[in-house]
Motif scaffolding. Structure first.
Motif, PDB file in Angstrom:
ATOM      1  N   UNK A 318       0.824  -1.213   0.000  1.00 41.12           N
ATOM      2  CA  UNK A 318       0.000   0.000   0.000  1.00 41.12           C
ATOM      3  C   UNK A 318       0.855   1.259   0.000  1.00 41.12           C
ATOM      4  N   UNK A 319       0.186   2.394  -0.247  1.00 43.64           N
ATOM      5  CA  UNK A 319       0.911   3.680  -0.269  1.00 43.64           C
ATOM      6  C   UNK A 319       1.056   4.303   1.119  1.00 43.64           C
ATOM      7  N   UNK A 320       0.017   4.209   1.959  1.00 44.20           N
ATOM      8  CA  UNK A 320      -0.030   4.944   3.230  1.00 44.20           C
ATOM      9  C   UNK A 320       0.122   6.453   3.056  1.00 44.20           C
ATOM     10  N   UNK A 321      -0.372   7.015   1.960  1.00 41.67           N
ATOM     11  CA  UNK A 321      -0.495   8.475   1.899  1.00 41.67           C
ATOM     12  C   UNK A 321      -1.303   8.911   3.120  1.00 41.67           C
ATOM     13  N   UNK A 322      -0.961   9.981   3.915  1.00 41.27           N
ATOM     14  CA  UNK A 322       0.032  10.968   3.680  1.00 41.27           C
ATOM     15  C   UNK A 322       1.412  10.771   4.288  1.00 41.27           C
ATOM     16  N   UNK A 323       1.689   9.671   5.071  1.00 38.32           N
ATOM     17  CA  UNK A 323       3.093   9.425   5.378  1.00 38.32           C
ATOM     18  C   UNK A 323       3.761   8.855   4.141  1.00 38.32           C
ATOM     19  N   UNK A 324       3.030   8.091   3.361  1.00 40.86           N
ATOM     20  CA  UNK A 324       3.532   7.682   2.053  1.00 40.86           C
ATOM     21  C   UNK A 324       3.679   8.897   1.170  1.00 40.86           C
ATOM     22  N   UNK A 325       4.660   8.867   0.282  1.00 42.84           N
ATOM     23  CA  UNK A 325       4.985  10.087  -0.474  1.00 42.84           C
ATOM     24  C   UNK A 325       4.425  10.086  -1.883  1.00 42.84           C
ATOM     25  N   UNK A 326       3.696   9.057  -2.258  1.00 47.46           N
ATOM     26  CA  UNK A 326       3.112   9.042  -3.597  1.00 47.46           C
ATOM     27  C   UNK A 326       1.832   8.224  -3.601  1.00 47.46           C
ATOM     28  N   UNK A 327       0.877   8.656  -4.407  1.00 47.73           N
ATOM     29  CA  UNK A 327      -0.338   7.871  -4.634  1.00 47.73           C
ATOM     30  C   UNK A 327      -0.073   6.700  -5.579  1.00 47.73           C
ATOM     31  N   UNK A 328       1.093   6.704  -6.197  1.00 49.51           N
ATOM     32  CA  UNK A 328       1.361   5.749  -7.263  1.00 49.51           C
ATOM     33  C   UNK A 328       1.755   4.379  -6.716  1.00 49.51           C
ATOM     34  N   UNK A 329       1.027   3.357  -7.117  1.00 49.09           N
ATOM     35  CA  UNK A 329       1.427   1.995  -6.746  1.00 49.09           C
ATOM     36  C   UNK A 329       2.700   1.595  -7.510  1.00 49.09           C
ATOM     37  N   UNK A 330       3.003   2.273  -8.615  1.00 49.34           N
ATOM     38  CA  UNK A 330       4.265   2.010  -9.317  1.00 49.34           C
ATOM     39  C   UNK A 330       5.433   2.518  -8.470  1.00 49.34           C
ATOM     40  N   UNK A 331       5.326   3.740  -7.976  1.00 45.76           N
ATOM     41  CA  UNK A 331       6.374   4.280  -7.098  1.00 45.76           C
ATOM     42  C   UNK A 331       6.479   3.459  -5.811  1.00 45.76           C
ATOM     43  N   UNK A 332       5.351   2.960  -5.364  1.00 47.27           N
ATOM     44  CA  UNK A 332       5.333   2.095  -4.177  1.00 47.27           C
ATOM     45  C   UNK A 332       6.165   0.840  -4.438  1.00 47.27           C
ATOM     46  N   UNK A 333       5.989   0.270  -5.633  1.00 53.07           N
ATOM     47  CA  UNK A 333       6.787  -0.916  -5.990  1.00 53.07           C
ATOM     48  C   UNK A 333       8.259  -0.570  -6.100  1.00 53.07           C
ATOM     49  N   UNK A 334       8.535   0.638  -6.563  1.00 50.21           N
ATOM     50  CA  UNK A 334       9.937   1.047  -6.687  1.00 50.21           C
ATOM     51  C   UNK A 334      10.620   1.033  -5.305  1.00 50.21           C
ATOM     52  N   UNK A 335       9.975   1.664  -4.333  1.00 56.42           N
ATOM     53  CA  UNK A 335      10.571   1.696  -2.993  1.00 56.42           C
ATOM     54  C   UNK A 335      10.535   0.319  -2.328  1.00 56.42           C
ATOM     55  N   UNK A 336       9.523  -0.474  -2.658  1.00 50.81           N
ATOM     56  CA  UNK A 336       9.481  -1.845  -2.129  1.00 50.81           C
ATOM     57  C   UNK A 336      10.705  -2.616  -2.606  1.00 50.81           C
ATOM     58  N   UNK A 337      11.001  -2.467  -3.876  1.00 47.31           N
ATOM     59  CA  UNK A 337      12.176  -3.149  -4.443  1.00 47.31           C
ATOM     60  C   UNK A 337      13.443  -2.753  -3.680  1.00 47.31           C
ATOM     61  N   UNK A 338      13.573  -1.461  -3.402  1.00 46.42           N
ATOM     62  CA  UNK A 338      14.800  -0.970  -2.740  1.00 46.42           C
ATOM     63  C   UNK A 338      14.867  -1.448  -1.286  1.00 46.42           C
TER      64      UNK A 338
END
Ligand code: GUN
Ligand code: ZN
Length: 449
Positions: A318-338
């Motif tokens: 999940x994103x957890x906006x607003x502690x999450x920094x993007x609504x994008x599940x693609x960006x979420x996957x990017x940080x998940x990968x890292x």
């Protein structure tokens, strides 16, 4: 009944891919077609197989883009649309300095209504068609959240946060009020159209033992509602919880002893878990929810995806906006990968895209309706451009196969890659300007939850 034929490259998953070569786990169709009728997918297959079923039906040609099921965000905070990107704090300071003051504004129905409209614009603009959301403590925030979802025919899950201590007075209910208001909201919204309700004790710190018991009673009275809360996100939070609940065996026990732990339970963050807590999550079929952009932003810690999966636990993401920094599940996957890289773990793009579509749908018990392009599913899907930016286009020149293309989307994609988002067969982005003036141009059928 409105029918349309969508022509594009199609990707949909049948199971979680076991590895890069697990081609049985998904269908990828180069020249594919979706026949959409009455807001549902009537047929999915090659264009040559499906198009004969669709005589005189308008064809919407999305080639060369990639169509996949709409993304599912399993943890987001609706009243935090204006909290995102608030500087410099970790969890408890961040809540007190930014988040709680902002959530007080949702007592105002006009504000909640305006924010709901922008919230859904952001979701569909980022390819998300279903989300599980925390609303504020105010029932009017839940009404705004579900009213706007109904207007757009979106399958949304949400609930009023129950919180009766350790926050500004303007954000507090009481144990009884939290119970009564939640019950009234369940009666009003759960199962209305595509809406589902989530019983939402915010977290141990903001609920007294009385309120936690009341939340457990609500959950027992409404076993088909979801339960959402937060667990073991931050070391100071865990220590404070232990002070507030001295009888609890550990943080999870605060929820478990009140009947709040089961297969419908979503436990945001679940980072710093004790072995007993992991056993209990596995035994009860609950879902730790990985919120990578948030965990990095608040410096919360590294989610142990592989460790939990090895115990047979079905993690959500999940994103957890607003502690999450993007609504994008693609960006979420990017940080998940890292985050997984930092722990020597891998997130292959096939598994990643399964996770944000069918995987999250399975966790929600909704894979018969959302998360795939299977015939019978609601026509919630996203049209993606893997070469949306010049840097992506350059990289795509060298992409050899589907996995490489998906990985470009995973690492470089964001809202610019979202060409269109369909909800129950209705395009949400293309006609956004028109919709702002006139309401939905084409209204979809009313679907059941
Ligand atoms: N724990 C309790 N409330 C919240 C919240 O709003 N965001 C995050 N990230 N953690 C929480
Ligand atoms: Zn949260």
């Amino acid at each position: 009944m409105t029918r349309k034929l969508i022509r594009a490259r199609l990707l949909t998953f049948h199971t979680e891919p076991n590895g890069p070569d697990d081609t049985q786990a998904y269908d990828y169709i180069e020249d594919g077609a979706l026949l959409v009728a009455g807001g549902r997918i009537e047929a999915m297959g090659t264009f040559s197989d499906v198009s004969p079923m669709a005589c005189d039906v308008p064809v919407i040609d999305h080639r060369p883009y990639l169509v996949m099921p709409g993304f599912i965000d399993t943890h987001i905070h609706f009243p935090q649309v204006q909290v995102i990107a608030s500087w410099g704090a970790q969890l408890l300071d961040w809540l007190n300095s930014y988040t709680f003051p902002e959530e007080t504004r949702f007592a105002d129905t006009g504000h909640a209504t305006r924010m709901a409209s922008t919230f859904y614009d952001e979701l569909v603009g980022h390819g998300t068609t279903t989300a599980v959301a925390f609303c504020s403590v105010h029932p009017q925030s839940v009404d705004a959240f579900f009213s706007e979802a109904a207007r757009r025919n979106m399958a949304m899950i949400g609930g009023k946060v129950m919180m009766d201590r350790n926050a500004p007075d303007a954000l507090l209910d009481t144990a009884q009020q939290g119970y009564d208001e939640s019950k009234a909201l369940i009666d009003r919204w759960h199962g209305t159209g595509r809406a589902r309700y989530a019983v939402t004790p915010r977290f141990a710190i903001t609920s007294t033992p009385d309120q936690m018991r009341a939340a457990g009673t609500l959950a027992a009275e409404h076993p088909d509602c979801l339960i959402q809360t937060h667990l073991s996100e931050n070391r100071d939070e865990i220590a404070y919880t232990a002070e507030l609940y001295p009888q609890a065996r550990d943080y999870l026990d605060v929820y478990e002893r009140n009947g709040l732990l089961g297969p419908n339970t979503f436990l945001g963050h679940s980072i710093h878990l004790e072995p007993r807590e992991i056993d209990a999550i596995a035994d009860n079929g609950a879902h730790p929810t990985f919120c990578p952009t948030s965990n990095l932003f608040l410096g919360s810690g590294l989610f142990d995806d592989a460790g939990l999966r090895a115990r047979g636990i079905g993690n959500a993401i999940a994103t957890d906006v607003g502690a999450g920094t993007s609504y994008s599940m693609l960006q979420t996957l990017q940080d998940a990968y890292k985050i997984l890289q930092l722990q020597g773990q891998k997130l292959h793009p096939l598994r990643a895209f399964h996770w944000i579509t069918r995987g999250n749908a399975v966790a929600l018990g909704m894979e018969d309706r959302i998360g795939t392009l299977d015939a019978g599913s609601v026509a919630d899907f996203v049209v993606l451009d893997s070469a949306a930016t010049s840097a992506m286009a350059l990289r795509m020149e060298r992409a050899q196969d589907l996995s490489e293309e998906l990985f470009v989307l995973q690492m470089m994609g964001d809202s610019r890659s979202v060409v269109e988002t369909y909800v129950a067969g209705v395009a949400q982005i293309g006609d956004r300007a028109a919709r702002a003036d006139t309401g939905l141009k084409e209204s979809g059928p009313i679907l059941a939850a």
